[in-house]
Design a protein around this motif. Sequence first.
Motif, short mmCIF file in Angstrom:
data_model
loop_
_atom_site.label_atom_id
_atom_site.label_comp_id
_atom_site.label_asym_id
_atom_site.label_seq_id
_atom_site.Cartn_x
_atom_site.Cartn_y
_atom_site.Cartn_z
N SER A 89 0.84 -1.20 0.00
CA SER A 89 0.00 0.00 0.00
C SER A 89 0.87 1.26 0.00
CB SER A 89 -0.95 0.01 1.20
OG SER A 89 -0.26 -0.08 2.42
N TYR A 90 2.06 1.16 0.60
CA TYR A 90 3.02 2.28 0.55
C TYR A 90 3.49 2.49 -0.88
CZ TYR A 90 6.88 5.21 2.25
OH TYR A 90 7.74 6.25 2.49
N PHE A 91 3.70 1.38 -1.58
CA PHE A 91 4.08 1.44 -2.98
C PHE A 91 2.95 2.03 -3.82
CE2 PHE A 91 4.07 -0.91 -7.12
CZ PHE A 91 5.17 -0.29 -7.69
N ILE A 92 1.70 1.67 -3.52
CA ILE A 92 0.55 2.20 -4.24
C ILE A 92 0.45 3.71 -4.07
CG2 ILE A 92 -2.00 2.21 -4.35
CD1 ILE A 92 -0.61 -0.29 -5.52
N ALA A 93 0.71 4.18 -2.83
CA ALA A 93 0.69 5.62 -2.57
C ALA A 93 1.69 6.34 -3.46
CB ALA A 93 0.99 5.90 -1.10
N ASN A 94 2.84 5.69 -3.70
CA ASN A 94 3.86 6.28 -4.56
C ASN A 94 3.36 6.39 -6.00
OD1 ASN A 94 6.69 7.17 -5.01
ND2 ASN A 94 6.75 5.35 -6.31
N LEU A 95 2.56 5.42 -6.44
CA LEU A 95 2.01 5.46 -7.80
C LEU A 95 1.12 6.69 -7.99
CD1 LEU A 95 1.04 1.72 -8.42
CD2 LEU A 95 3.09 2.92 -9.19
N PHE A 96 0.28 6.96 -6.99
CA PHE A 96 -0.61 8.12 -7.09
C PHE A 96 0.18 9.42 -6.96
CE2 PHE A 96 -3.78 4.88 -6.00
CZ PHE A 96 -4.70 5.13 -7.00
N TYR A 97 1.26 9.38 -6.17
CA TYR A 97 2.11 10.56 -6.05
C TYR A 97 2.78 10.86 -7.39
CZ TYR A 97 5.95 13.59 -4.63
OH TYR A 97 6.84 14.63 -4.54
N MET A 307 11.06 7.53 -8.67
CA MET A 307 10.45 6.44 -9.44
C MET A 307 11.16 5.12 -9.18
SD MET A 307 10.03 8.46 -13.05
CE MET A 307 9.54 7.02 -13.99
N GLU A 308 12.47 5.21 -8.97
CA GLU A 308 13.27 3.98 -8.85
C GLU A 308 13.49 3.52 -7.42
OE1 GLU A 308 16.92 1.44 -8.85
OE2 GLU A 308 16.55 3.34 -7.81
N ALA A 339 10.28 -3.92 -13.53
CA ALA A 339 9.42 -3.35 -12.50
C ALA A 339 9.12 -1.88 -12.79
CB ALA A 339 10.06 -3.48 -11.13
N LEU A 340 10.12 -1.16 -13.29
CA LEU A 340 9.92 0.25 -13.64
C LEU A 340 8.89 0.40 -14.75
CD1 LEU A 340 13.55 1.68 -13.49
CD2 LEU A 340 11.57 2.64 -12.32
N TRP A 341 8.97 -0.44 -15.77
CA TRP A 341 8.01 -0.35 -16.88
C TRP A 341 6.62 -0.81 -16.44
CZ3 TRP A 341 8.58 2.84 -20.51
CH2 TRP A 341 9.82 3.12 -21.08
N THR A 342 6.57 -1.80 -15.54
CA THR A 342 5.27 -2.21 -15.00
C THR A 342 4.64 -1.08 -14.21
OG1 THR A 342 6.04 -4.51 -14.84
CG2 THR A 342 4.09 -3.91 -13.55
N GLN A 343 5.46 -0.41 -13.39
CA GLN A 343 4.99 0.76 -12.66
C GLN A 343 4.48 1.83 -13.63
OE1 GLN A 343 7.00 3.03 -9.10
NE2 GLN A 343 7.94 3.78 -10.97
N CYS A 344 5.22 2.03 -14.71
CA CYS A 344 4.84 3.03 -15.71
C CYS A 344 3.46 2.72 -16.30
CB CYS A 344 5.90 3.09 -16.81
SG CYS A 344 5.51 4.29 -18.11
N VAL A 345 3.22 1.45 -16.63
CA VAL A 345 1.93 1.06 -17.22
C VAL A 345 0.79 1.37 -16.25
CG1 VAL A 345 0.53 -0.91 -17.97
CG2 VAL A 345 2.91 -0.70 -18.73
N ILE A 346 1.00 1.05 -14.97
CA ILE A 346 -0.04 1.32 -13.97
C ILE A 346 -0.29 2.82 -13.85
CG2 ILE A 346 -0.68 1.10 -11.53
CD1 ILE A 346 1.07 -1.42 -11.43
N VAL A 347 0.80 3.62 -13.81
CA VAL A 347 0.65 5.06 -13.70
C VAL A 347 -0.06 5.63 -14.92
CG1 VAL A 347 1.90 7.25 -13.59
CG2 VAL A 347 2.63 5.35 -12.16
N LEU A 348 0.24 5.09 -16.10
CA LEU A 348 -0.44 5.54 -17.33
C LEU A 348 -1.94 5.33 -17.23
CD1 LEU A 348 1.96 4.22 -20.13
CD2 LEU A 348 1.69 6.58 -19.36
N ILE A 349 -2.33 4.18 -16.69
CA ILE A 349 -3.75 3.89 -16.51
C ILE A 349 -4.37 4.86 -15.52
CG2 ILE A 349 -5.43 2.17 -15.67
CD1 ILE A 349 -3.44 0.00 -16.67
N LEU A 350 -3.66 5.12 -14.42
CA LEU A 350 -4.18 6.04 -13.40
C LEU A 350 -4.30 7.46 -13.94
CD1 LEU A 350 -2.16 4.85 -10.26
CD2 LEU A 350 -4.52 4.31 -10.86
#
Length: 481
Positions: A89-97, A307-308, A339-350
Amino acid sequence: METTKKLGLWTLVMLIFVPTFGFGNITTNAVALGPAAIPSWLAVSLLFFLPLSGMIAELASANNGKGGGIYTWIESTLGPKWAYIGTWSYFIANLFYLQMVFSRIPVMVSWAIFGENRFNDSNAYLLPYIALALALILTWVATKGVKTFSKLSDFGGKFTLAATIIFIVFAILGYFTGTPSATEFTASTVIPELNTSYFSTFSWLLFAVAGAEVAGTYISEVENPKKNFPKAVIIATALVAVSYIIGSVSVCLIASPEVLENAGLKDAGYVVYKILAENWGISGKLIVQLYAAILTLTSIAAYILWMESPIRAMFSEVPEGTFPSFLTKKAEDGTLKNALWTQCVIVLILIAVPLMGLNSIDSFFKLLTDLSSLSLVIPYIVLIAAYLVFRLKDNQAPFTMFKSKALALSVSVLALVLSIAGFFGAGLDYIVGAESTAEAVKSITMTYGGPVILIILGYVLTLLTKAAHKKKNNNDISKAS
């Protein structure tokens, strides 16, 4: 024999203070609350930030010698399942940030080039599209290695801190040398109205004081950690609280609540610098352009690092087999490119979610602030629960801030209640202001749906991965026998 230099007390204080304190947090809450932000900072610091910092200090002290961080602290009392949920959930908060900061960069650039924000309600729809492009570009840069950006990011932190100190000094000095206060300080303006609007921004205050946990990863590198780590946490807490309170007073001296409200969340931080410069007979446009230009460059470097670094921390703490090997695969320099590109895909969706109907730039930034704030509250709820269990079991850490068990339980329950209130309060204004049930449901889904769904998906992911990992180990044992 080579010895590694240990971190001193004040180095650790700055490691907590710099990522926690932010001038943008002052102006954001000044826009939402006006002068009422001043006592709000005091209340949150005393009732939430100080108790939370004390809990972190105790849990870190009790787990000295282990890998520092929220996973270790939660796992030591609640077990690996809740440790994973708290860390994820801490990681998820970073995605929204990240979603929020990608949308802020175009505004920074506009202030740097034009001395004003050229993104208004008529072209606010462009911000998510620009953010999509920035997410792709900066992720690509991050996959190439982030070490080259560390010095620029470090300079950015020092620049922001120096710029904030300069602002506070000249705002207060201007008042005492004849510049009248732009805000009328009375009981009616300073005392918060405890209505839905206030509670809808309450999580912003909690979000603003987040950061004490980042120092946990350095506990093994601290000189005399049993003494210096908890002391640094307490000093940094006091420093952050005082800085937010004095900073809020300074902003109110420079700009009236009406000026701040008209500036909005996106521009208030630049407008107050422009007004301050003009109060001293300096070109406000030139000053704000210089400020925004340096802030843009250093912020981009900081965002690339941010991001990293949470990804690296996330995958270094959790046990092997928690995530698919695709995500934990490292490059030669340790960069987790997949992992960085996976994070990117999620952020793009958000980022794409607001394209479904938000046409106001202020409502867009308010939604992003709400999402970032309520998401970060979740790991704190789990962390506070871990501390509650720790003290209920009569455990004693080498450093104990709350000597009395009754006091420890009281402050942790209060912090837990405030965290839950902040989480649910973040969407309260949307629900109360909804014109229909359908609109209320849409607002609830948009505000809470993303964080909750991503946390559930993350938990399902780890269950599937652990099952596959266990099956593989069993197969390997069978083959060996």
